[in-house]
Design a protein around this motif. Structure first.
Motif, mmCIF file in Angstrom:
data_model
loop_
_atom_site.group_PDB
_atom_site.id
_atom_site.type_symbol
_atom_site.label_atom_id
_atom_site.label_comp_id
_atom_site.label_asym_id
_atom_site.label_seq_id
_atom_site.Cartn_x
_atom_site.Cartn_y
_atom_site.Cartn_z
ATOM 1 N N TRP A 152 1.244 7.218 -7.026
ATOM 2 C CA TRP A 152 -0.019 8.199 -7.345
ATOM 3 C C TRP A 152 0.769 9.655 -7.088
ATOM 4 O O TRP A 152 0.343 10.470 -8.041
ATOM 5 N N LYS A 153 1.420 9.877 -5.996
ATOM 6 C CA LYS A 153 2.029 11.089 -5.917
ATOM 7 C C LYS A 153 3.024 11.541 -6.729
ATOM 8 O O LYS A 153 3.021 12.799 -7.394
ATOM 9 N N SER A 200 0.703 12.261 -10.122
ATOM 10 C CA SER A 200 -0.072 13.614 -9.840
ATOM 11 C C SER A 200 0.912 14.932 -10.016
ATOM 12 O O SER A 200 0.526 15.763 -10.644
ATOM 13 N N ALA A 229 0.677 -1.038 0.078
ATOM 14 C CA ALA A 229 -0.029 -0.014 0.100
ATOM 15 C C ALA A 229 1.069 1.016 -0.051
ATOM 16 O O ALA A 229 0.487 2.132 -0.580
ATOM 17 N N THR A 230 2.101 1.108 0.713
ATOM 18 C CA THR A 230 3.005 2.472 0.600
ATOM 19 C C THR A 230 3.297 2.547 -0.636
ATOM 20 O O THR A 230 3.640 3.556 -0.969
ATOM 21 N N CYS A 231 3.819 1.819 -1.467
ATOM 22 C CA CYS A 231 4.471 1.817 -2.785
ATOM 23 C C CYS A 231 3.241 2.088 -3.581
ATOM 24 O O CYS A 231 3.604 3.233 -4.608
ATOM 25 N N THR A 232 2.299 1.940 -3.651
ATOM 26 C CA THR A 232 1.079 2.487 -4.256
ATOM 27 C C THR A 232 0.962 3.923 -4.207
ATOM 28 O O THR A 232 0.614 4.797 -5.096
ATOM 29 N N ARG A 233 0.700 4.454 -2.816
ATOM 30 C CA ARG A 233 0.502 5.624 -2.722
ATOM 31 C C ARG A 233 1.809 6.902 -2.956
ATOM 32 O O ARG A 233 1.529 7.856 -3.844
ATOM 33 N N THR A 234 2.988 6.307 -3.107
ATOM 34 C CA THR A 234 4.417 6.669 -3.461
ATOM 35 C C THR A 234 3.921 7.000 -5.127
ATOM 36 O O THR A 234 4.360 8.115 -5.743
#
Length: 324
Positions: free
Chosen positions: A9-10, A13, A2-7
């Motif tokens: 997307w940041k 964007s 989950a941490t990798c996925t958020r990174t």
């Protein structure tokens, strides 16, 4: 995970924001209404004017005309030779021939005999005068009357004399005046009931002749023309048989001097008398007054002649002044 996925997307964007902001220029604190194109304005630049003295000096500096001296040349400048060799030649390739006055009159008489033209045809002269003075001034065109020694007119001129003096009126009538009178003649002249070739007047009646100035114009009595005075007998001797000439087109005199059937000596005498009268109108301390002189009969060609041959030389003029 989950941490990798958020990174991821940041990062994605952030790249989108950077791409969207790169296409539009960013102006900090400037509204979009000011992003319109500002027109270019031209401003007047003050040019330093030169001093008036410098401008005047530039105007005075002009190209001087080159005076070419042909005296020691084997041929005139721009011409073929001094004189043509053949009888038929192009005039513009040779300098114009200037005759002595006696030779010119002799040629006119020969032309008349060869062409079988009338013997009593008039002889004319055409003079061009130097009317220039200093500082862009010019000699005023003049009208003059001269008494030729050998008049070519058969009759006498009509002369009207204005005077209110009984003695002057009697002298005018005895010397051949056509009409003699005072202010009573003014209305008759305005109504074209009477007319004359010349008009003479006494000085005292001259102020009363004002209404005739527009009517008579150059014929109006004037002191510098010799038509105003008290000696009516002397004035009538001049104007009864006098010959009038005037300056036309600013600097030209075209007038008759004799008829071709006159003896050559009489034609020369009339010519000399008229040239002397013309030069009497020359201002003092100036050069030659007559620039060009032409003589011709009614049916002949025009011949250029040396007018200076008939005029007194400067040394002779000084002697005459000393004798006077």
């Amino acid at each position: 995970m989950a941490t990798c996925t958020r990174t991821v997307w940041k990062v994605v964007s952030g790249c989108q924001r950077q791409l969207l902001s790169a296409g539009v220029p960013s102006y900090a604190g400037v509204p979009l209404s000011t992003l319109r194109r500002i027109p270019n304005r031209s401003f007047a630049v003050k040019i330093r004017r030169q001093d008036k003295k410098e401008e005047a000096e530039k105007k005075e500096v002009k190209k001087e005309k080159k005076v070419i001296d042909d005296s020691d040349r084997h041929k005139p400048f721009g011409k073929t030779a001094w004189a043509p060799v053949d009888d038929v030649y192009v005039l513009r390739y040779y300098p114009r021939t200037r005759y002595a006055p006696e030779d010119a009159v002799h040629l006119l008489k020969n032309f008349q005999m060869l062409d079988f033209t009338p013997q009593n045809q008039p002889v004319y002269i055409d003079l061009r005068l130097d009317m220039k003075l200093e500082k862009k001034k010019r000699v005023d065109p003049f009208v003059s009357t001269v008494h030729l020694p050998h008049p070519f007119k058969t009759g006498t001129n009509k002369v009207i004399a204005f005077t209110e003096d009984a003695d002057q009126a009697k002298a005018a009538q005895e010397n051949g005046a056509t009409y003699v009178g005072g202010a009573e003649l003014i209305q008759k002249i305005l109504d074209d009931e009477i007319s004359a070739d010349f008009y003479i007047a006494a000085p005292l009646i001259l102020p009363k002749l004002g209404p005739l100035k527009n009517k008579l114009r150059k014929k109006f009595p004037k002191g510098n023309r010799g038509s105003v005075g008290t000696n009516f007998s002397q004035m009538l001797q001049l104007f009864n048989t006098g010959h009038e000439y005037l300056v036309e087109d600013g600097c030209y005199i075209r007038t008759q001097i004799a008829t071709l059937d006159f003896p050559q000596e009489h034609i020369i005498t009339n010519l000399k008398t008229l040239l002397m009268d013309v030069c009497s109108h020359r201002p003092a301390n100036t050069g030659p007054f007559i620039e060009r002189a032409i003589i011709a009969s009614h049916t002949s060609e025009a011949l250029w002649f040396n007018s200076a041959d008939l005029l007194p030389k400067p040394a002779e003029e000084k002697k005459e002044e000393e004798e006077e």
